[in-house]
Design an enzyme around this catalytic site. Structure first.
Site, short mmCIF file in Angstrom:
data_model
loop_
_atom_site.label_atom_id
_atom_site.label_comp_id
_atom_site.label_asym_id
_atom_site.label_seq_id
_atom_site.Cartn_x
_atom_site.Cartn_y
_atom_site.Cartn_z
CG LEU A 125 20.94 -11.68 6.49
CD1 LEU A 125 22.41 -12.08 6.65
CD2 LEU A 125 20.02 -12.72 7.14
CD1 TRP A 143 13.56 -4.02 0.53
CD2 TRP A 143 14.95 -5.76 0.42
NE1 TRP A 143 13.69 -4.35 -0.79
CE2 TRP A 143 14.54 -5.42 -0.89
CE3 TRP A 143 15.82 -6.84 0.59
CZ2 TRP A 143 14.98 -6.10 -2.00
CZ3 TRP A 143 16.26 -7.51 -0.52
CH2 TRP A 143 15.85 -7.15 -1.80
CB ILE A 144 17.69 -2.00 7.02
CG1 ILE A 144 18.73 -2.66 6.11
CG2 ILE A 144 18.06 -2.14 8.49
CD1 ILE A 144 18.79 -4.17 6.18
NE ARG A 174 -24.45 -3.21 6.55
CZ ARG A 174 -24.83 -2.17 5.83
NH1 ARG A 174 -25.14 -1.03 6.43
NH2 ARG A 174 -24.87 -2.24 4.52
CD GLN A 233 -15.97 -10.54 0.43
OE1 GLN A 233 -14.96 -10.04 -0.02
NE2 GLN A 233 -17.09 -10.67 -0.26
N GLY A 274 -18.38 -2.95 1.55
CA GLY A 274 -17.79 -1.71 1.04
C GLY A 274 -17.06 -0.93 2.11
CD GLU A 312 12.57 -11.61 11.63
OE1 GLU A 312 12.91 -12.73 12.06
OE2 GLU A 312 12.38 -10.62 12.35
#
Length: 384
Positions: free
Chosen positions: A128, A159-160, A272, A341, A345, A368
């Site tokens: 399109l 951009w197809i 962690r 976040q 790191g 889209e």
């Protein structure tokens, strides 16, 4: 039907989710990082999805497909996107490319092109947008000129998704240059092998690197008259009607990306340790996780409600499709950013998939129809 029944998943839907999740984790997830790093089409994912009939589940049974409803198709896309956004574009783009045929194509066109799609012999893309006609699709310049009993196509599309891999392309082109804007465009099926049809170089992108994005180039491509989709002049109407339905699938992709990011973040914060305890035990972390999960669930419920409306063809689908796509993609961007976040790191490195998910999430706010355009669509529905 009550509001509570609007988008309730059935036992079959949940069984489907379990099967797709297992396939995605075993056959697709192990290759996701490599697909991103090499920017290669995930052929292994395509083969796995074809073998399980998940590559184009929306194709009706009458044309050789699985006949999955809109919600089932969203679940397939969501679960694949949870591990690899590039691979989730296989069923998503197949639906986008072929839905104009399902909605408006003649029986002859459907019988010719939907069975090869359903069997996995061919993939379908949608064309399109152009360089100067992105949000303003009616300003497209690609032209199809009448020629005997057919048409000659000249111009380009930009951009197809999955360009070059797909065998078939639904292409929108101006067929009446002097006609009313928006009512002078028609839709055609173009085949990869058509003389004069070629592809531009692959775009170098931020994310979804496993899905090739290229320009389509048309140099006097002759299209037989029986490849038109719908009637002449109805192309843009068909294209926009298609997007009402397929924006819901992009919303499902966004939910899947967000869920995948949340899953990885949860696993990390449970393991962690800092200051002598799991970081999951810090209230600040818990608040972030709660907000992320709340956002993902509200997006998911909006997507499922929109999918139910897509299945029924409700009059307010354009609002709900735009709202689901806009909200879910904003959620995906926010949740993946927060997930990076939470890993600190590590989240910024390719040792974990969060940075890839964050990059992949961004496109859901753009393709889209940008989220600014989604707000225009919603406002028009409210004000009409």
């Amino acid at each position: 039907m009550t509001g509570f029944d609007l988008f309730r998943t059935t036992d079959d839907h949940e069984a489907l989710r379990a099967v797709v999740r297992e396939l995605a984790e075993e056959r697709i997830a192990p290759h996701a990082a490599e697909v991103d790093e090499r920017a290669e089409f995930p052929k292994h994912a395509y083969d796995a999805l074809v073998a399980a009939d998940f590559h184009a589940p929306h194709v009706p049974e009458s044309h050789g497909g699985a006949g999955a409803d809109a919600l089932a198709t969203c679940i397939v896309i969501e679960e694949v996107a949870r591990v690899c956004a590039s691979s989730s574009l296989i069923p998503a783009v197949n639906k986008l490319g072929s839905l104009p045929l399902v909605l408006a194509g003649s029986e002859e066109v459907k019988q010719r092109y939907l069975p090869p799609l359903a069997s996995g012999q061919a993939a379908f893309s949608y064309a399109l947008s152009e360089r100067e006609a992105g949000s303003d699709t009616a300003s497209m310049r690609c032209r199809a000129t009448p020629d005997g009993d057919g048409w000659v196509l000249d111009g380009q599309k930009s951009w197809i998704s999955n360009a070059g891999f797909s065998e078939y392309y639904t292409v929108l082109a101006v067929t009446d240059p002097d006609g009313p804007r928006g009512s002078n465009i028609s839709a055609f099926v173009v085949e990869k092998s058509d003389p004069g049809f070629s592809f531009g170089a692959k775009e170098k992108k931020l994310g979804i690197k496993g899905s090739p994005t290229r320009e389509l180039l048309f140099d006097r491509v002759r299209i037989p008259g029986d490849r038109i989709v719908g009637e002449p002049g109805e192309g843009l109407k068909i294209a926009l009607r298609t997007l009402d339905h397929t924006r819901v699938t992009i919303a499902a992709q966004a939910v899947g990306i967000a869920q995948g990011a949340l899953d990885h973040a949860l696993a990390y914060v449970r393991e962690r340790r800092q200051f002598g305890k799991r970081i999951a035990d810090f209230q600040g972390i818990q608040f972030m996780l709660a907000d992320m999960a709340m956002a993902v669930e509200t997006a998911r419920q909006m997507v499922y409600a929109a999918a139910a409306k897509s299945e029924r063809g409700d009059a307010d689908l354009s609002f709900f499709g735009a709202a689901a796509k806009c909200h879910a993609s904003d959620v995906a961007m926010r949740v993946t950013t927060d997930a990076v976040q939470l890993l600190g790191g590590y989240g910024y490195t390719q040792d974990f998939p969060l940075e890839r998910m964050m990059r992949d999430a961004k496109i859901t706010q753009i393709y889209e129809g940008t989220n600014q355009i989604q707000r225009v669509v919603m406002a028009r529905h409210l004000l009409k």
